[in-house]
Scaffold this motif. Structure first.
Motif, PDB file in Angstrom:
ATOM      1  N   GLY A  92       0.829  -1.357  -0.008  1.00  0.00           N
ATOM      2  CA  GLY A  92      -0.103   0.043   0.077  1.00  0.00           C
ATOM      3  C   GLY A  92       0.802   1.229   0.044  1.00  0.00           C
ATOM      4  O   GLY A  92       1.986   1.165  -0.136  1.00  0.00           O
ATOM      5  N   GLY A  93       0.139   2.310   0.168  1.00  0.00           N
ATOM      6  CA  GLY A  93       1.023   3.594   0.350  1.00  0.00           C
ATOM      7  C   GLY A  93       0.213   4.687   0.120  1.00  0.00           C
ATOM      8  O   GLY A  93      -1.034   4.804  -0.336  1.00  0.00           O
ATOM      9  N   ALA A  94       0.883   5.957   0.349  1.00  0.00           N
ATOM     10  CA  ALA A  94       0.327   7.274   0.253  1.00  0.00           C
ATOM     11  C   ALA A  94       1.069   7.892  -0.595  1.00  0.00           C
ATOM     12  O   ALA A  94       2.252   8.019  -0.827  1.00  0.00           O
ATOM     13  CB  ALA A  94       0.033   8.087   1.410  1.00  0.00           C
ATOM     14  N   VAL A  95       0.448   8.981  -1.584  1.00  0.00           N
ATOM     15  CA  VAL A  95       1.047   9.859  -2.595  1.00  0.00           C
ATOM     16  C   VAL A  95       0.500  11.265  -2.319  1.00  0.00           C
ATOM     17  O   VAL A  95      -0.755  11.322  -2.724  1.00  0.00           O
ATOM     18  CB  VAL A  95       0.742   9.314  -4.148  1.00  0.00           C
ATOM     19  N   GLY A  96       1.116  12.159  -1.909  1.00  0.00           N
ATOM     20  CA  GLY A  96       0.749  13.526  -1.936  1.00  0.00           C
ATOM     21  C   GLY A  96      -0.207  13.826  -0.597  1.00  0.00           C
ATOM     22  O   GLY A  96      -0.553  12.872   0.078  1.00  0.00           O
ATOM     23  N   ALA A  97       0.068  15.151  -0.462  1.00  0.00           N
ATOM     24  CA  ALA A  97      -0.967  15.654   0.630  1.00  0.00           C
ATOM     25  C   ALA A  97      -1.574  16.839   0.511  1.00  0.00           C
ATOM     26  O   ALA A  97      -2.069  17.689   1.371  1.00  0.00           O
ATOM     27  CB  ALA A  97       0.221  15.818   1.874  1.00  0.00           C
ATOM     28  N   VAL A 196       8.327   9.650   3.471  1.00  0.00           N
ATOM     29  CA  VAL A 196       9.268  10.360   2.380  1.00  0.00           C
ATOM     30  C   VAL A 196       8.415   9.943   1.015  1.00  0.00           C
ATOM     31  O   VAL A 196       8.702  10.863  -0.056  1.00  0.00           O
ATOM     32  CB  VAL A 196      10.433   9.694   2.249  1.00  0.00           C
ATOM     33  N   ASN A 197       8.016   8.937   0.700  1.00  0.00           N
ATOM     34  CA  ASN A 197       7.307   8.658  -0.315  1.00  0.00           C
ATOM     35  C   ASN A 197       6.095   9.489  -0.512  1.00  0.00           C
ATOM     36  O   ASN A 197       5.724  10.176  -1.832  1.00  0.00           O
ATOM     37  CB  ASN A 197       6.808   7.021  -0.567  1.00  0.00           C
ATOM     38  N   ARG A 198       5.296   9.573   0.492  1.00  0.00           N
ATOM     39  CA  ARG A 198       4.177  10.404   0.376  1.00  0.00           C
ATOM     40  C   ARG A 198       4.488  11.827  -0.099  1.00  0.00           C
ATOM     41  O   ARG A 198       3.829  12.737  -0.736  1.00  0.00           O
ATOM     42  CB  ARG A 198       3.427  10.536   1.970  1.00  0.00           C
ATOM     43  N   ALA A 203      12.584  14.888   2.265  1.00  0.00           N
ATOM     44  CA  ALA A 203      13.035  14.040   3.601  1.00  0.00           C
ATOM     45  C   ALA A 203      12.723  15.310   4.806  1.00  0.00           C
ATOM     46  O   ALA A 203      12.237  14.886   5.783  1.00  0.00           O
ATOM     47  CB  ALA A 203      14.300  14.006   3.607  1.00  0.00           C
ATOM     48  N   ALA A 204      12.834  16.555   4.580  1.00  0.00           N
ATOM     49  CA  ALA A 204      12.246  17.497   5.716  1.00  0.00           C
ATOM     50  C   ALA A 204      10.858  17.415   5.950  1.00  0.00           C
ATOM     51  O   ALA A 204      10.481  17.555   7.011  1.00  0.00           O
ATOM     52  CB  ALA A 204      12.831  19.098   5.185  1.00  0.00           C
ATOM     53  N   GLN A 205      10.106  17.312   5.055  1.00  0.00           N
ATOM     54  CA  GLN A 205       8.668  17.144   5.164  1.00  0.00           C
ATOM     55  C   GLN A 205       8.276  16.163   5.811  1.00  0.00           C
ATOM     56  O   GLN A 205       7.300  15.878   6.729  1.00  0.00           O
ATOM     57  CB  GLN A 205       7.797  17.537   3.768  1.00  0.00           C
ATOM     58  N   ALA A 208       8.936  16.104   9.457  1.00  0.00           N
ATOM     59  CA  ALA A 208       8.341  17.016  10.275  1.00  0.00           C
ATOM     60  C   ALA A 208       7.024  16.510  10.867  1.00  0.00           C
ATOM     61  O   ALA A 208       6.490  16.628  11.887  1.00  0.00           O
ATOM     62  CB  ALA A 208       7.907  18.269   9.489  1.00  0.00           C
ATOM     63  N   VAL A 209       6.479  15.162  10.098  1.00  0.00           N
ATOM     64  CA  VAL A 209       5.441  14.446  10.639  1.00  0.00           C
ATOM     65  C   VAL A 209       5.616  13.855  11.928  1.00  0.00           C
ATOM     66  O   VAL A 209       4.444  13.723  12.758  1.00  0.00           O
ATOM     67  CB  VAL A 209       5.159  13.290   9.730  1.00  0.00           C
ATOM     68  N   TYR A 210       6.746  13.653  12.285  1.00  0.00           N
ATOM     69  CA  TYR A 210       7.090  13.040  13.716  1.00  0.00           C
ATOM     70  C   TYR A 210       7.576  13.896  14.691  1.00  0.00           C
ATOM     71  O   TYR A 210       8.198  13.314  15.691  1.00  0.00           O
ATOM     72  CB  TYR A 210       8.145  11.668  13.250  1.00  0.00           C
ATOM     73  N   GLU A 211       7.908  14.952  14.019  1.00  0.00           N
ATOM     74  CA  GLU A 211       8.706  16.237  15.112  1.00  0.00           C
ATOM     75  C   GLU A 211       8.059  16.314  16.457  1.00  0.00           C
ATOM     76  O   GLU A 211       7.017  16.284  16.654  1.00  0.00           O
ATOM     77  CB  GLU A 211       8.879  17.469  14.561  1.00  0.00           C
ATOM     78  N   GLY A 212       9.125  15.780  17.444  1.00  0.00           N
ATOM     79  CA  GLY A 212       8.567  16.050  18.783  1.00  0.00           C
ATOM     80  C   GLY A 212       7.946  14.872  19.330  1.00  0.00           C
ATOM     81  O   GLY A 212       7.546  14.925  20.770  1.00  0.00           O
ATOM     82  N   VAL A 213       7.629  13.912  18.474  1.00  0.00           N
ATOM     83  CA  VAL A 213       6.986  12.705  19.060  1.00  0.00           C
ATOM     84  C   VAL A 213       8.182  11.766  19.268  1.00  0.00           C
ATOM     85  O   VAL A 213       8.892  11.422  18.776  1.00  0.00           O
ATOM     86  CB  VAL A 213       6.174  11.882  18.011  1.00  0.00           C
TER      87      VAL A 213
END
Length: 262
Positions: A92-97, A196-198, A203-205, A208-213
């Motif tokens: 599976g996987g995600a593409v784009g936000a 990263v794929n999404r 890589a920076a974006q 950021a998803v996990y920043e502070g977790v």
């Protein structure tokens, strides 16, 4: 005794590879299916060297002809196919936000193809063998996105809602057959590739998803959950298991540690 056979799709990395390792350690003969042949071959060699039984197979779950050839490779022709005991639909996987108003329909189509139709293709192709085993289990790796929508996730949310609906429908339609249907819906999982794929390689974006977790889930956390579910006694069906890190109370409720002052 012949080892029970487990097929894991998307087994080249992340949750799929971790699940393959867990199932091999539990004594299953594991068939590793993914598009990246060299990766599943390396994993199969690793598992074999550790004393397990593993086979690698290059497979794109969105290609129905390839899926049918894969099923024919695994099972004998005729009315009594060789059994497959566990199918883990992990590919599976995600593409784009992007928000729905700006999203590319091609991205939505690609996500539906792999997250929904890919599950359908492999499940349909292997269902006779799963039934013939007398004790089959179909696992669908969905997501908390398959239960709660969020901004910027429309295409992935729609696809994972589809995966959730497919699992629920299968469970109803297979009632009375010797096949369980298990849905595992992970929340925030940090793997090497998913975010990263999404974000199309940014890589920076992705970071950021996990920043502070402090401790998002790992691939092995989810693999442990899958292995637990499929090794319950045959009469026990884990319909739906939602697994999140402690820091994530809900889709939009995540505890993040403040950045240290410089």
């Amino acid at each position: 005794m012949t080892a029970r056979t487990a097929v894991v799709t998307g087994a080249s990395s992340g949750i799929g590879a971790a699940t393959a390792r867990r199932l091999a350690a539990a004594g299953f003969r594991v068939v590793l299916a993914a598009r990246r042949k060299e990766r599943v071959e390396a994993l199969a060699a690793e598992l074999t060297a550790a004393g397990g039984q593993a086979e690698a197979y290059a497979l794109d779950v969105t290609d129905r002809a390839a899926v049918d050839a894969f099923a024919a490779h695994l099972t004998a022709s005729g009315a009594n196919p060789d059994p497959v005991h566990v199918l883990v639909n992990n590919a599976g996987g995600a593409v784009g936000a992007e928000y729905a108003a700006a999203a590319d329909p091609a991205d939505w189509r690609a996500m539906y193809e792999v997250n929904v139709l890919g599950v359908l293709h492999v499940t349909q192709a292997l269902l006779p063998a799963l039934t013939a085993s007398g004790d089959g289990t179909v696992v669908v790796l969905s997501s908390t996105a398959g239960h709660v929508a969020y901004e910027g996730g429309g295409g992935y949310v729609a696809a994972k809602h589809g995966a959730h609906a497919l699992a629920a429908t299968l469970r109803l339609e297979l009632c009375g057959e010797p096949v369980r249907v298990v849905e595992v819906a992970p929340g925030m999982v940090r793997t090497d590739e998913f975010a990263v794929n999404r974000y199309r390689g940014d890589a920076a974006q992705a970071a950021a998803v996990y920043e502070g977790v402090a401790e998002p889930l790992t691939a092995d956390d989810v693999a442990d959950t899958v292995a637990w579910a499929v090794t319950r006694p045959s009469h026990v069906n884990v319909d739906l298991l939602v697994v999140r890190p402690r820091a994530q109370a809900a889709q939009h409720k995540v505890h993040r540690e403040p950045r240290p002052e410089s």
